[in-house]
Enzyme design. Sequence first.
Site, PDB file in Angstrom:
ATOM      1  N   GLU A  83      -4.107  -6.919  13.297  1.00 26.84           N
ATOM      2  CA  GLU A  83      -3.612  -6.773  11.928  1.00 26.84           C
ATOM      3  C   GLU A  83      -2.128  -6.424  11.904  1.00 26.84           C
ATOM      4  OE1 GLU A  83      -4.839  -4.236   7.903  1.00 26.84           O
ATOM      5  OE2 GLU A  83      -5.515  -3.572   9.875  1.00 26.84           O
TER       6      GLU A  83
ATOM      7  N   ASP B 207       0.791  -1.229   0.000  1.00 29.73           N
ATOM      8  CA  ASP B 207       0.000   0.000   0.000  1.00 29.73           C
ATOM      9  C   ASP B 207       0.823   1.279   0.000  1.00 29.73           C
ATOM     10  OD1 ASP B 207      -3.041  -1.052   1.740  1.00 29.73           O
ATOM     11  OD2 ASP B 207      -1.806  -2.061   0.284  1.00 29.73           O
TER      12      ASP B 207
END
Length: 900
Positions: free
Chosen positions: A870, A646
Amino acid sequence: MARGERRRRGAPADGARTAERAARGGPARRDGRGGGARGAAGGAALAVVVLSLALGLSGSWLLAWHRARRAVTLHSAPPALPPDSSSPAVAPDLFWGTYRPHVYFGMKTRSQQPLLTGNRAPGRAGRRTLNLGAPASRQSKGGEEWIRRVMKRDDPGVLGDPEGQVPCSLTYVAILPPGLMWAQQGATPGTPKLRHTCEQGDGVGPYGWEFHDGVSFGRQHIQDGALRLTTEFVKRPGGQHGGDWSWRVTVEPQASGISALPLVSLFFYVVTNGKEVLVPEVGAKGQLKFISGHTSELGDFRFTLLAPTSPGDTAHKYGSYNVFWTSNPGLPLLTEMVKSRLNSWFQHRPPGTSPERYLGLPGSLKWEDRGPNGQGQAQGQFLIQQVTLKVPFSMELVFESGSARAGGSQAVEQLAGSRLTQALESHAEAFRERFERTFRLKEKGLSPKEQALGQAALSGLLGGIGYFYGQGLVLPDMGVEGSEQKVDPALFPPVPLFTAVPSRSFFPRGFLWDEGFHQLVVQRWDPRLTREALGHWLGLLNADGWIGREQVLGDEARARVPPEFLVQRAAHANPPTLLLPVAHMLESGDPADFAFLRRAFPRLHAWFSWLHQSQAGPVPLSYRWRGRDPALPTLLNPKTLPSGLDDYPRASHPSATERHLDLRCWVALGARVLMRLAEQLGEAEAVAELGPLAASLEAEESLDELHWAPELGVFADFGNHTKAVQLKPRPPQGLVRVVGRPHPHLQYVDALGYVSLFPLLLRLLDPNSSRLGPLLDVLGDSRHLWSPFGLRSLAASSPFYGQRNSEHDPPYWRGAVWLNVNYLALGALHHYGHLKGPHQARAAKLHSELRANVVSNVRRQYQATGFLWEQYSDRDGRGMGCRPFHGWTTLVLLVMAEDY
């Protein structure tokens, strides 16, 4: 020569013949003259003009149409899985499962029977096509609106398709998915909070599976304020339709000694889609005795909701009952429908106690009162039983298959009560024994808390496996970057997907590069589940060899995705992590694995070939991720979403000159794995193709030439870059990117972090390589990547460390600790720590220390919060991002087992 190139060259011939016919019938013939030199010259000139226009227009249009068609055409290679592999006849034990990971508790079949919706165009057998040349402005109107509009017959974007090859009907599948909702009555003013789908911010938690074997059994604990729910299920084989199964739901106070016990409502529901038959039978006071039914896939069946009891007891408890039967509003709308109908007050009055008010469903079992204009039966049924009572209590729901009792086996006893208790305890003990046999954590000296963490990690991953069916939206690759903005998305053919998901609350759908890491864990536990998952993912291959990186299939999945993320772009790749479990299969020696790989090889080869060709870089043996964000004034560094990393910093000014190190390493890994597989399969042609490519990509001289940055002392990306960028406030726009000096120019990108380590992470370096030492230096240096909690994603010394990418976009891969890359690093350190070379001892030492850091931090955070996360902070170790994240964070189990 590629098939697309042959079509492209063949098309102008037809256009030329058309132009010639037009020229012959021109003015010379109309005015009756035989034609002289001047007329002949004029006719020839006209022929040239017409022919040129015909060639240009027909050729470009046909090429665009051909590309768009291939983007939504399934690959022609034989499937990797046998026909009907998900059916109860072929895999009865996998037919039913907890395959709706986004709900707290529910089950579903692996059904491939579609129910197609939308109008059927007269004379076209229901096939619909899209206008691939419509204005790009359509895309800004939202994916969901576009989906609705394209299904209407009067939609201006629906045209005829010369060959009728682009299927565009939306597919919805929901054959009897039973589920659970609950609410604590009187806990808050107004309507009680109804729990159904896992939500990031609903205040429920911690929750997760304590045990789940991926096939037959599971036990989950859910904390909801003052309540503790335990949901359990067990399956029993038999018959031709997937056998029987039973649920037990236990609700207890979270703390002991509470004087005012809460009043709780459980809502058990069943949904159909119109082709199924439900026959409920109700007893006294609205209590359902059972629900009988029949479908083509399930045959005859019966649901029985047993009377509530005290936990661990057989004595019945008093409950108040409400039943509601209506037309199916669609699975994504079930929660809101129940909320809207909880508007009538009832009294709960056990004998000898004072009455308490509760909100209940004001329904009945008179079907004729239900659906609007009598259409409810056609669109499906929604039947829900509400049971309200005081905690603590247990309730059981039993599903019985008629075929399990056919042929003289009617004496099969119901899986309930003490029989259910015995089955649950037997499965729990079998799970513990199998877990230790597989991962040997106790044998390795890990503590009971670490063993429990490992069991919860595995169970959460297996309990998060879902089965999806539907059509995704694809933006075709038009061959020129940016040109896809001039076309509309198209609907991919309806496909099934059996996959694990990263997060039940935030990402309850399939993600391509996540799934490779998921299956590394699943494979150790149950190789068959991995073969099923890989086979389904390879079934998504389009005619070019592309697989979409995010799969949004079915209306339940679509309802949880913002419209701007619904469309997948056929020019964009994703790291080919599915090759990681494939590499492990090559070492397993399992004949079933080898048989699967033989069937899967054509698709694996096509997928790799597409990646290698479509993401080729500006010079030989270089590669570039397509799909970087443009250099917008609000972005510090344009993202590279296809890479999976990302916002990891890349070249500050995106361009076609970029060379991406991580992508080259992924392609090198793919070439190596597929070459070994081709050798084992005896695929001589593939070996001749892949062998030289693999050797070239693994040659350190080539890697050095393209990616070693002497001025940085590490490997790096290359592109049009400057470090002199920052976000500064500029009212009224907010934060705006400012570029200073030195101005961007072609150079290696100074962004020390995970990308820099990829030649090490994927074990591409020789143990005697002179580049291995510098990488171990930065890996083990706390000023750069080392932290007490794991390796940072971006060096603390980087100017991008911890920086926002925009005013509304906090850092993601800019310092946080991620378990998937730490797992790769630990595997690499373990690898080099066992190979003779000048860095062997140091690699082994770093492995030992990094493993201790990662395991201890994940364990601490799990004990403190009850969740796997996460990502983790490199500053204090706290969990960050979404939770629960039983995706690649479950790799902590393999780290504990030292299984790389």
